[in-house]
Scaffold this active site. Structure first.
Site, PDB file in Angstrom:
ATOM      1  N   TYR A  49      29.166  49.689  14.627  1.00  0.00           N
ATOM      2  CA  TYR A  49      29.990  48.705  15.324  1.00  0.00           C
ATOM      3  C   TYR A  49      31.391  49.275  15.514  1.00  0.00           C
ATOM      4  O   TYR A  49      31.641  50.436  15.221  1.00  0.00           O
ATOM      5  CB  TYR A  49      29.943  47.376  14.576  1.00  0.00           C
ATOM      6  CG  TYR A  49      28.538  46.822  14.500  1.00  0.00           C
ATOM      7  CD1 TYR A  49      27.843  46.475  15.656  1.00  0.00           C
ATOM      8  CD2 TYR A  49      27.867  46.697  13.290  1.00  0.00           C
ATOM      9  CE1 TYR A  49      26.533  46.006  15.606  1.00  0.00           C
ATOM     10  CE2 TYR A  49      26.561  46.229  13.223  1.00  0.00           C
ATOM     11  CZ  TYR A  49      25.902  45.886  14.391  1.00  0.00           C
ATOM     12  OH  TYR A  49      24.601  45.434  14.337  1.00  0.00           O
ATOM     13  N   ARG A 107      32.946  47.284   4.048  1.00  0.00           N
ATOM     14  CA  ARG A 107      31.576  47.823   4.066  1.00  0.00           C
ATOM     15  C   ARG A 107      31.542  49.039   4.977  1.00  0.00           C
ATOM     16  O   ARG A 107      31.988  48.973   6.132  1.00  0.00           O
ATOM     17  CB  ARG A 107      30.580  46.780   4.551  1.00  0.00           C
ATOM     18  CG  ARG A 107      29.135  47.238   4.271  1.00  0.00           C
ATOM     19  CD  ARG A 107      28.115  46.163   4.487  1.00  0.00           C
ATOM     20  NE  ARG A 107      26.899  46.466   3.745  1.00  0.00           N
ATOM     21  CZ  ARG A 107      25.726  45.904   3.970  1.00  0.00           C
ATOM     22  NH1 ARG A 107      25.592  44.990   4.913  1.00  0.00           N
ATOM     23  NH2 ARG A 107      24.681  46.236   3.246  1.00  0.00           N
ATOM     24  N   ARG A 149      17.205  41.116   1.565  1.00  0.00           N
ATOM     25  CA  ARG A 149      15.894  40.613   1.979  1.00  0.00           C
ATOM     26  C   ARG A 149      15.023  40.162   0.802  1.00  0.00           C
ATOM     27  O   ARG A 149      14.206  39.257   0.942  1.00  0.00           O
ATOM     28  CB  ARG A 149      15.185  41.654   2.847  1.00  0.00           C
ATOM     29  CG  ARG A 149      15.668  41.591   4.289  1.00  0.00           C
ATOM     30  CD  ARG A 149      15.156  42.713   5.138  1.00  0.00           C
ATOM     31  NE  ARG A 149      16.046  43.857   5.098  1.00  0.00           N
ATOM     32  CZ  ARG A 149      16.025  44.849   5.985  1.00  0.00           C
ATOM     33  NH1 ARG A 149      15.155  44.816   6.988  1.00  0.00           N
ATOM     34  NH2 ARG A 149      16.859  45.855   5.890  1.00  0.00           N
ATOM     35  N   GLN A 161      32.224  38.350   6.411  1.00  0.00           N
ATOM     36  CA  GLN A 161      32.284  39.716   6.919  1.00  0.00           C
ATOM     37  C   GLN A 161      32.856  39.697   8.337  1.00  0.00           C
ATOM     38  O   GLN A 161      32.224  39.192   9.262  1.00  0.00           O
ATOM     39  CB  GLN A 161      30.888  40.348   6.926  1.00  0.00           C
ATOM     40  CG  GLN A 161      30.886  41.822   7.292  1.00  0.00           C
ATOM     41  CD  GLN A 161      29.486  42.403   7.323  1.00  0.00           C
ATOM     42  OE1 GLN A 161      28.790  42.270   8.320  1.00  0.00           O
ATOM     43  NE2 GLN A 161      29.071  43.041   6.230  1.00  0.00           N
TER      44      GLN A 161
END
Length: 403
Positions: free
Chosen positions: A200, A248, A347, A113
Site C-alpha cells: 500500500y 506494521r 484467521r 490501523q
C-alpha cells in the site's frame, strides 16, 4: 537487552498471560487480533456498524487483550475498495465510539490501523480476487477512481497506471495522517497503528520496486523512507504521550531487488527514534502474483517469527508477530525465546474466537473458567461438575455410555 524488553517480571505465569505495559496502556495478556479487512463498511460514508461491533466484540469476550479494527483509510482516495472503512470525517468518528466503548468495558484495548491504499486502491474486495476495478466494472456500478502512488508504476499488467504524487501532495499527506490519528483519539481508540506494509502507499514509498522518484521522496533508501518517517514523527507528536504507536511493516517484499530484512532493521531503528513503541511484522504484498494481497514469501508455522526476532534484537524495539501461530505452546515459546512481545492471532481467531481462553487452559490457567466473561464462566464452571464422569471441563468426551 533489558529484562523489561524481554517481558520477564518474575511471575510463574506463562509469559503469554502476563500483562504488558506500553506507555500508559497495560495489556492484560500478550494476545492480539491483528487487522483483518472484512469489506463490510456501512454506506454511505464507509462507516463501522453492527457487523463490526459483533465481529470484533466477540474477540474481547474471547479473552484477547488487544483488538485491531481493520485497515481504515485516511482519505477517500486512499480506500482499498469501496467496501472498506474510513476515518476522514467526524461522522466516521462517531460510528467507532460504540465499538471502542464496548471493548474497554470488557478490559480489551482497541487499535485502529490507518492506511492509504496508494496504487492498490480502486480494487475489488477479496471475494472477487483483489483485482483492479475495470472500466467495465464501473459501467456495472462499481466505484472506480485513479490511484496515486510514489511513481507511475502499476501493481502489475492490467492494473491502472497510478498518478505520481507531487512533492506538495506528499507533504500534505503528513497532515492527512495526522488528522486521521486525531480522529482515532476522539473515537476512543487506545492504540494507533500506521500501515507501512503489503504494497500500500507507505510501503510502496520505501520499496525500490515501486518508488522510482528522483526527488527528496525517492532515490536511495533514506529518500524512500522520508515520507513514511515524516508521517510517523508527526503522528507521534500529535497523539497523546501516553498512547502507544504501532507501525506494521513488510519485513521483505519477497521479490527480486525489493525491500529486504537489512532495510527493515534500518527502518526499525528510525521508527524507534521517532517514538514508535511496537513494530508489527508482516511480509509481501508488493506484487499481484495470486492476488494483490498475496505474499511470495514461503509460508510455514510461525514464518514471520525470525523476522520479528531480528528486528527486536538488532533495533532493540518491541515487536508483534502473526502468521500461522496455531498452538498455545508455540506462542509461549516465541515469547520465552525473546523473539516477540505480542502474538497476533488472526484467521485462527476467526475459526475460534475463544482461542485466548482455550490457550489459557492449555497452559494451566483458567482451571475454574475464572478469566472467561463472568456470565460465561459461571455456567461453564457448573457444567464442569455435571459432566466430570464422562467429559473434560472443556467438553472433550472421555468415554461414551454403552447403549
Amino acid at each position: 537487552m533489558s529484562d523489561e524488553l524481554h517481558g520477564f517480571n518474575g511471575s510463574g505465569r506463562p509469559l503469554l498471560f502476563q500483562p504488558l505495559k506500553i506507555r500508559g496502556l497495560e495489556l492484560k495478556n500478550r494476545l492480539a487480533v491483528p487487522s483483518m479487512v472484512q469489506f463490510r463498511a456501512e454506506q454511505p460514508g464507509n462507516r463501522a456498524g453492527d457487523f463490526h461491533l459483533a465481529h470484533l466484540g466477540r474477540f474481547a469476550l474471547g479473552g484477547f487483550s488487544l483488538v485491531f479494527v481493520e485497515v481504515t483509510a485516511v482519505e477517500e482516495q486512499g480506500l482499498n475498495s469501496e467496501h472498506d472503512l474510513g476515518i476522514w470525517s467526524d461522522a466516521q468518528v462517531e460510528c467507532f465510539k460504540r465499538l471502542t466503548t464496548f471493548l474497554k468495558r470488557e478490559n480489551t484495548a482497541s487499535a485502529i490501523q490507518l492506511s492509504h491504499g496508494g496504487r492498490k486502491s480502486a480494487t475489488h474486495k477479496a471475494q472477487r480476487g483483489f483485482g483492479p476495478v475495470t472500466e467495465e466494472d464501473a459501467k456495472a456500478g462499481h466505484k472506480r477512481w485513479l490511484p496515486v502512488a510514489p511513481a507511475a508504476v502499476p501493481v502489475a499488467e492490467g492494473w491502472q497506471v497510478p498518478r505520481q504524487l507531487t512533492v506538495a501532495e506528499c507533504k500534505a499527506l503528513v497532515g492527512t495522517f495526522v488528522a486521521a490519528a486525531k480522529r482515532a483519539v476522539a473515537a476512543g481508540f487506545d492504540v494507533v497503528e500506521i500501515l507501512m506494509a503489503h504494497g500500500y502507499l507507505l510501503s510502496s514509498f520505501v520499496s525500490p520496486i515501486s518508488n522510482k522518484r528522483d526527488d527528496e521522496y525517492g532515490g536511495d533508501r533514506a529518500g524512500r523512507m522520508r515520507l513514511p518517517l515524516e508521517i510517523v514523527e508527526a503522528v507521534r507528536r500529535e497523539i497523546p504521550e501516553s498512547m502507544p504507536l504501532f507501525v506494521r511493516v513488510s519485513a521483505l517484499d519477497g521479490a527480486p531487488n525489493g525491500w529486504n530484512m537489512d532495510d527493515t532493521v534500518v527502518l526499525a531503528h528510525e521508527l524507534k527514534k521517532r517514538g514508535v513503541d511496537i513494530v508489527s511484522i508482516s511480509s509481501g504484498g508488493m506484487t499481484a502474483i495470486g492476488g494483490a494481497a498475496s505474499s511470495t514469501v514461503p509460508r510455514s508455522l510461525g514464518f514471520h517469527v525470525p523476522y520479528a526476532e531480528r528486528v527486536r534484537k538488532e533495533a532493540e524495539i518491541k515487536t508483534m508477530v502473526a502468521g500461522i501461530i496455531l498452538e498455545a505452546q508455540q506462542a509461549e515459546e516465541i515469547l520465552q525465546n525473546g523473539q516477540a512481545d505480542i502474538i497476533g492471532i488472526a484467521r485462527q481467531a476467526l475459526l475460534n474466537p475463544n482461542v485466548a481462553h482455550h490457550w489459557a487452559h492449555d497452559l494451566g490457567l483458567n482451571t475454574e473458567f475464572e478469566n472467561w466473561p463472568y456470565e460465561h464462566g459461571w455456567w461453564l464452571e457448573r457444567r464442569k461438575h455435571t459432566i466430570k464422569d464422562f467429559a473434560s471441563p472443556r467438553g472433550e468426551i472421555l468415554h461414551r455410555a454403552k447403549t
